[in-house]
Design a protein around this motif. Structure first.
Motif, short mmCIF file in Angstrom:
data_model
loop_
_atom_site.label_atom_id
_atom_site.label_comp_id
_atom_site.label_asym_id
_atom_site.label_seq_id
_atom_site.Cartn_x
_atom_site.Cartn_y
_atom_site.Cartn_z
N TRP A 1 0.04 18.81 -15.94
CA TRP A 1 -0.57 18.77 -17.28
C TRP A 1 -1.85 19.60 -17.32
O TRP A 1 -2.11 20.31 -18.30
N LEU A 2 -2.67 19.53 -16.26
CA LEU A 2 -3.91 20.30 -16.22
C LEU A 2 -3.62 21.80 -16.31
O LEU A 2 -4.27 22.53 -17.06
N VAL A 3 -2.64 22.26 -15.53
CA VAL A 3 -2.30 23.69 -15.56
C VAL A 3 -1.73 24.06 -16.92
O VAL A 3 -2.07 25.10 -17.50
N GLY A 4 -0.85 23.19 -17.44
CA GLY A 4 -0.24 23.48 -18.74
C GLY A 4 -1.24 23.55 -19.86
O GLY A 4 -1.04 24.27 -20.85
N SER A 5 -2.35 22.81 -19.74
CA SER A 5 -3.39 22.81 -20.77
C SER A 5 -4.45 23.87 -20.51
O SER A 5 -5.45 23.94 -21.23
N GLY A 6 -4.24 24.68 -19.47
CA GLY A 6 -5.17 25.76 -19.19
C GLY A 6 -6.37 25.40 -18.35
O GLY A 6 -7.25 26.24 -18.13
N ASN A 7 -6.43 24.18 -17.86
CA ASN A 7 -7.58 23.73 -17.08
C ASN A 7 -7.30 23.94 -15.58
O ASN A 7 -7.21 22.98 -14.80
N VAL A 8 -7.19 25.19 -15.18
CA VAL A 8 -6.82 25.52 -13.80
C VAL A 8 -7.93 25.15 -12.82
O VAL A 8 -7.66 24.69 -11.71
N ALA A 9 -9.18 25.34 -13.23
CA ALA A 9 -10.30 25.00 -12.34
C ALA A 9 -10.30 23.51 -12.01
O ALA A 9 -10.51 23.12 -10.85
N ARG A 10 -10.07 22.69 -13.01
CA ARG A 10 -10.00 21.25 -12.78
C ARG A 10 -8.82 20.91 -11.87
O ARG A 10 -8.91 20.04 -11.00
N HIS A 11 -7.72 21.59 -12.08
CA HIS A 11 -6.53 21.40 -11.25
C HIS A 11 -6.86 21.64 -9.78
O HIS A 11 -6.44 20.87 -8.90
N ARG A 12 -7.61 22.69 -9.50
CA ARG A 12 -7.97 23.01 -8.12
C ARG A 12 -8.91 21.97 -7.54
O ARG A 12 -8.79 21.58 -6.37
N ILE B 1 0.84 -1.20 0.00
CA ILE B 1 0.00 0.00 0.00
C ILE B 1 0.87 1.25 0.00
O ILE B 1 0.60 2.22 -0.72
N HIS B 2 1.93 1.22 0.80
CA HIS B 2 2.87 2.34 0.87
C HIS B 2 3.45 2.64 -0.51
O HIS B 2 3.47 3.80 -0.96
N GLY B 3 3.90 1.61 -1.21
CA GLY B 3 4.48 1.80 -2.53
C GLY B 3 3.46 2.33 -3.54
O GLY B 3 3.77 3.20 -4.36
N MET B 4 2.24 1.81 -3.48
CA MET B 4 1.20 2.25 -4.39
C MET B 4 0.88 3.73 -4.19
O MET B 4 0.74 4.49 -5.15
N LEU B 5 0.79 4.15 -2.94
CA LEU B 5 0.47 5.54 -2.64
C LEU B 5 1.58 6.49 -3.10
O LEU B 5 1.30 7.53 -3.72
N PHE B 6 2.82 6.12 -2.82
CA PHE B 6 3.93 7.02 -3.16
C PHE B 6 4.15 7.10 -4.67
O PHE B 6 4.42 8.20 -5.19
N PHE B 7 4.03 5.97 -5.36
CA PHE B 7 4.16 6.04 -6.82
C PHE B 7 2.96 6.78 -7.42
O PHE B 7 3.10 7.52 -8.39
N GLY B 8 1.79 6.59 -6.81
CA GLY B 8 0.61 7.31 -7.26
C GLY B 8 0.77 8.82 -7.14
O GLY B 8 0.25 9.58 -7.96
N TRP B 9 1.52 9.25 -6.12
CA TRP B 9 1.74 10.68 -5.94
C TRP B 9 2.49 11.27 -7.14
O TRP B 9 2.17 12.37 -7.61
N THR B 10 3.50 10.57 -7.63
CA THR B 10 4.27 11.10 -8.76
C THR B 10 3.38 11.23 -9.99
O THR B 10 3.48 12.20 -10.74
N LEU B 11 2.49 10.25 -10.21
CA LEU B 11 1.57 10.33 -11.34
C LEU B 11 0.56 11.47 -11.13
O LEU B 11 0.19 12.17 -12.07
N PHE B 12 0.14 11.64 -9.89
CA PHE B 12 -0.77 12.73 -9.55
C PHE B 12 -0.15 14.08 -9.87
O PHE B 12 -0.81 14.97 -10.43
N VAL B 13 1.12 14.26 -9.50
CA VAL B 13 1.80 15.54 -9.76
C VAL B 13 1.92 15.78 -11.26
O VAL B 13 1.69 16.90 -11.75
N VAL B 14 2.26 14.73 -12.03
CA VAL B 14 2.34 14.88 -13.49
C VAL B 14 0.98 15.32 -14.05
O VAL B 14 0.90 16.21 -14.92
N TYR B 15 -0.08 14.69 -13.57
CA TYR B 15 -1.42 15.03 -14.05
C TYR B 15 -1.78 16.48 -13.70
O TYR B 15 -2.33 17.21 -14.53
N GLN B 16 -1.46 16.89 -12.49
CA GLN B 16 -1.76 18.25 -12.07
C GLN B 16 -0.99 19.28 -12.90
O GLN B 16 -1.53 20.33 -13.26
#
Length: 242
Positions: free
Chosen positions: A47-58, A30-45
């Motif tokens: 990407w959202l800002v870079g694509s102009g979707n700031v509201a979705r990012h928030r 579970i620890h590994g899944m959560l920590f690796f998930g965080w890196t994917l979460f940051v990439v997604y966030q």
């Protein structure tokens, strides 16, 4: 940073998993899944800002608060599990000392994430603090190849029933020995500082604050790990959980 998180665990996690060796320690899985998930979460966030979707990012940011909280909880549980296994190997003192490594990383991560949340209305601070928070948890994936290819010379022992360092069934490394991977992780903050200097002509103070704090934690944890105060705290923490 996401690539570092993935590639760093290839020799001790992804490769043996692909060969059919499971992760049998639930809290570590579970620890590994959560920590690796965080890196994917940051990439997604990002990407959202870079694509102009700031509201979705928030909106998605609320998931990040819950994810970061779960990471701290299971990070502490995983650290206790590691110390408990060290006690089972008659390396209790080493386990008590080494628990300072994951706990100090969690401390830095928590402080930087909280600071980023408090600066949510100041995006230039917020994004830099979030990137710095991600950098301080990369010590583990950077340390794995360091241990396997430098310390073990590329010839790790066979795994015993489970993947990861737990599968090697050995005592934890010395606290000072994992300082180089931790410092390498902080280079991601340095990269951000260089980018600021080249693009903006100066380094944003968020990087100075975050980098200075993270470096201070790393410097202080080594002498702290050898003190009776720390060993007493570690034993109390382990006993509470077991």
């Amino acid at each position: 940073m996401a690539a570092t998180a993935f590639l760093g665990f290839v020799p001790t996690y992804w490769a043996p998993m692909a060969q059919g060796l499971p992760e049998r320690i639930g809290v570590l899985a579970i620890h590994g899944m959560l920590f690796f998930g965080w890196t994917l979460f940051v990439v997604y966030q990002v990407w959202l800002v870079g694509s102009g979707n700031v509201a979705r990012h928030r909106d998605v940011g609320m998931i990040g608060v819950s994810l970061a909280t779960a990471m701290v909880i299971f990070g502490v549980l995983a650290a206790i599990n590691s110390a408990t296994r060290a006690i089972g190997l008659n390396a209790g003192a080493a386990g008590e000392a080494f628990i300072v490594v994951p706990l100090s990383a969690l401390l830095s991560f928590s402080v930087l994430v909280i600071a980023a949340i408090l600066n949510i209305r100041r995006p230039e601070w917020h994004k830099r603090l979030m990137l710095a928070a991600t950098a301080v948890i990369l010590e583990a994936p950077i340390a794995r190849p360091f241990i396997v290819y430098l310390v073990m010379g590329g010839h790790p022992p066979p795994f015993h029933g489970t993947v990861g360092l737990a599968g090697f069934n050995g005592p934890p490394p010395p606290v000072l020995g994992v300082l180089p991977p931790a410092l390498i992780g902080l280079l991601f903050i340095v990269v951000g500082m260089v980018r600021d200097w080249r693009v903006l002509g100066k380094v944003h103070p968020a990087y100075w604050w975050a980098g200075g704090f993270a470096l201070s934690v790393l410097v202080l944890r080594n002498p702290l790990s050898d003190t009776p105060l720390w060993h007493g705290f570690a034993r109390s923490l382990i006993s509470l959980a077991t």
